[in-house]
Design an enzyme around this catalytic site. Structure first.
Site, PDB file in Angstrom:
ATOM      1  CB  CYS A 292      -7.060  -3.488  -0.490  1.00 43.83           C
ATOM      2  SG  CYS A 292      -5.930  -4.258   0.693  1.00 43.83           S
TER       3      CYS A 292
ATOM      4  CB  CYS B   4      -0.925   0.009   1.207  1.00 46.39           C
ATOM      5  SG  CYS B   4      -1.833  -1.521   1.472  1.00 46.39           S
TER       6      CYS B   4
ATOM      7  CB  SER C 162     -11.520  -5.369   6.818  1.00 46.60           C
ATOM      8  OG  SER C 162     -11.133  -5.085   5.495  1.00 46.60           O
TER       9      SER C 162
ATOM     10  CB  CYS D 262      -1.736   0.925   4.451  1.00 47.35           C
ATOM     11  SG  CYS D 262      -2.603  -0.566   5.000  1.00 47.35           S
ATOM     12  CG  ASP D 263      -6.997   0.256   5.549  1.00 47.12           C
ATOM     13  OD1 ASP D 263      -6.679   0.369   4.362  1.00 47.12           O
ATOM     14  OD2 ASP D 263      -7.691  -0.676   5.974  1.00 47.12           O
ATOM     15  CE  LYS D 264      -6.977   1.331  10.876  1.00 44.73           C
ATOM     16  NZ  LYS D 264      -6.881   0.351   9.787  1.00 44.73           N
TER      17      LYS D 264
ATOM     18  CG  ASP E 153      -5.032  -2.168   8.529  1.00 45.56           C
ATOM     19  OD1 ASP E 153      -4.055  -1.829   9.220  1.00 45.56           O
ATOM     20  OD2 ASP E 153      -6.113  -1.569   8.550  1.00 45.56           O
TER      21      ASP E 153
ATOM     22  CD  GLU F  91      -9.371  -3.050   9.443  1.00 44.60           C
ATOM     23  OE1 GLU F  91      -8.918  -3.985   8.739  1.00 44.60           O
ATOM     24  OE2 GLU F  91      -9.379  -1.874   9.074  1.00 44.60           O
TER      25      GLU F  91
END
Length: 553
Positions: free
Chosen positions: A193, A48, A469, A121-123, A80, A443
């Site tokens: 993702c 990511c 997620s 990535c997510d965070k 993640d 998650e």
């Protein structure tokens, strides 16, 4: 505007600071320019964020010139996908706070006047937006790009298909060889993702809230356009510096509503609720769960995106990206056109020349939506008095009623699933996974994907004080507040208790009398903290509930 960098560049007494800056490449004429921090969460621990270092270089090219001098620094990011389903996932949400704190510390110490933030990535995405709002110096956000989907047996797949494949293998539905082929093909290269999971949802938020250049949220990580966008973002920061346009000038309450509306129309991740609450906290905007639900009842779900639909982020990009969704929403008076953005123009001005393609089925129109209501709903009731969150996108039922099957952690629930101890009609309750109790509010893609892969996705309701997620689909309710460690009713739920969900009424009820609830709490004892030292222990002592964004203060 206040030129913070004067603290390190001006006057005889700053000779030592200038000496250090000369060693990293600055020269005499740079000391009269704006000093700009270019921060990415670039690393090799996750695909990511692989683009971060390269995009930082391109952004620096855009920053550097007659007005500004850019200096690159970095922050952390965890994966993640790699940390999912084990103890490592407890660090994920914590990393969001560390990212925001670390960016603030470097900006504060080095006296940068503004910054370009780059994240994958997510965070790292919400972490950067939180830092921008908190510091409130001119800033611009760039997404590190989505990955392309993988291909297996002629179908597009992503990391979620691997997690679902694990559940299918454990139930004997597919072979180990088939699971191996899915594993080898799911993630073809760099980027976050591929579906409308959390990273792509938050990239869309960055654009919809006005902090990113229009059209940049959907560009694939491998696309040369992303390198051009990085340079353009650096150039645009110079404009923000000269005009003294700060993040809180952009991230107003109406801008947050635009972002929420976009998430609802896209059927985005439930994590957006948590992250937008956290960003609004840093921006000093009064946003609460009711805003999400009020908008959710009036904003239609329009985008047919994974994990519940057919398409990935690259498909949205092919039809014009987030600006096309925004234009549809604008034409139907669902977003505010007057909000300022990093272009220096309003949302409406940015969208003036956007054409909406007609011959496509990635995004529907409000007169024929996928659903009349947005993809996320907020529930209250006796099991979640302070609120809980459910992704309604893809859910075909309005009511669910069943006996509680209670577990003290995600792993306990997984073990039960694989040992056939979760049955059709169960309400699976997983507690002690909230921000404090986890700690870290893990998650739970491992269990939700395994349930779906086992063929129980429509027959089991899952409830937790943890979170999910962006790849999660089905009957899954998270962010139950108060969490068990805050003595929410989920703490005293027992096997066999009747639990009722009514989506249209926005209710999640534990069918116990008040006297029975009181009696159970009288004998209830909090479990011992899982961590008694280190960062997770520190986090558990500082973090707020999910209903206020799980922020530390």
């Amino acid at each position: 505007m206040v030129k913070f960098s004067d603290d390190v560049t001006q006057g005889v007494e700053k000779s030592a600071a200038r000496a250090m800056l000369r060693a990293v490449g600055l020269q005499d004429d740079d000391f009269n320019k704006f000093q700009v921090g270019i921060v990415s969460a670039g690393n090799e621990v996750t695909p990511c964020n692989l683009t971060g270092p390269e995009l930082s270089i391109h952004a620096k090219e855009g920053v550097n010139g007659t007005d500004s001098a850019g200096l690159i620094f970095s922050t952390i990011a965890v994966s993640d996908g790699i940390s999912m389903g084990h103890e490592g996932m407890r660090a994920s949400l914590v990393s969001r706070e560390v990212i925001a704190d670390s960016v603030e510390l470097v900006m504060h110490a080095e006296r940068f006047d503004g910054m370009v933030t780059i994240a994958g990535c997510d965070k790292s995405l919400p972490g950067m937006l939180m830092a921008s709002a908190r510091i409130n110096r001119p800033a611009i956000f760039l997404y590190g790009g989505s990955s392309l989907p993988g291909v297996y047996k002629g179908k597009d797949i992503s990391i979620v298909d691997v997690f679902e494949g694990i559940g299918a293998f454990e139930k004997g539905i597919i072979s180990e060889e088939e699971l191996y082929e899915i594993e080898c093909n799911a993630c073809p290269g760099q980027g976050s993702c591929a579906g409308m999971f959390t990273a792509n949802t938050m990239a869309s938020v960055g654009e919809a809230i006005g902090m990113s250049l229009p059209g940049t949220a959907s560009i694939p990580a491998e696309d040369q356009r992303l390198r051009t966008a990085a340079k353009e973002s650096g150039l645009q920061l110079n404009y923000l510096l000269k005009e003294d346009i700060k993040p809180r000038d952009i991230m107003t309450l109406e801008a947050f509503k635009n972002a929420i509306t976009t998430v609802l129309a896209l059927g985005g991740s439930t994590n957006a609720v948590l992250h937008l609450l956290a960003i609004s906290y840093e921006a000093k905007i009064n946003l609460d769960l009711n805003t999400f639900d009020d908008l959710g009842k009036s904003v239609p779900h329009l985008a047919d995106m994974k994990p519940f639909g057919k398409y990935h982020m690259v498909d949205l990009d092919k039809i014009g990206g987030v600006p096309v969704v925004s234009k549809i929403l604008l034409e139907n008076k669902l977003i505010d056109p007057n909000c300022l953005t990093v272009t220096g123009k309003t949302v409406g001005e940015n969208l003036e020349n956007i054409d909406i393609p007609k011959n496509q089925d990635v995004v529907s129109f409000p007169n024929n939506p996928i659903s009349k209501e947005g993809g996320i709903a907020i529930l209250n009731g006796t099991l979640s008095p302070n609120g809980s969150v459910v992704k309604t996108a893809g859910i075909e039922v309005n009511k669910f009623s069943g006996p509680a099957n209670v577990f003290e952690s995600e792993q306990d629930a997984l073990d039960a699933l694989f040992n056939n101890k979760i049955e059709k009609g169960d309400v699976v309750v997983i507690r002690n996974e909230g921000p404090k109790g986890g700690p870290g509010m893990r998650e739970m893609l491992q269990i939700t994907a395994a349930i779906k892969g086992a063929g129980l996705g429509k027959d089991v309701l899952l409830i937790t004080d943890g979170r999910f997620s962006g790849g999660t689909t089905g009957l899954c309710i998270g962010h139950v507040t108060p969490e068990s460690f805050d003595l929410g009713p989920i703490a005293i739920c027992q096997n066999g208790d009747l639990i009722n969900l009514n989506l249209s009424k926005r209710e999640l009820n534990l069918e116990l009398t008040e006297s029975e609830i009181k009696k159970r709490f009288e004998s209830y004892k909090l479990p011992e903290p899982r961590y008694k030292s280190g960062v997770l222990s520190k986090y558990s002592k500082l973090v707020s509930g999910a209903d206020s964004g799980a922020v530390t203060s």
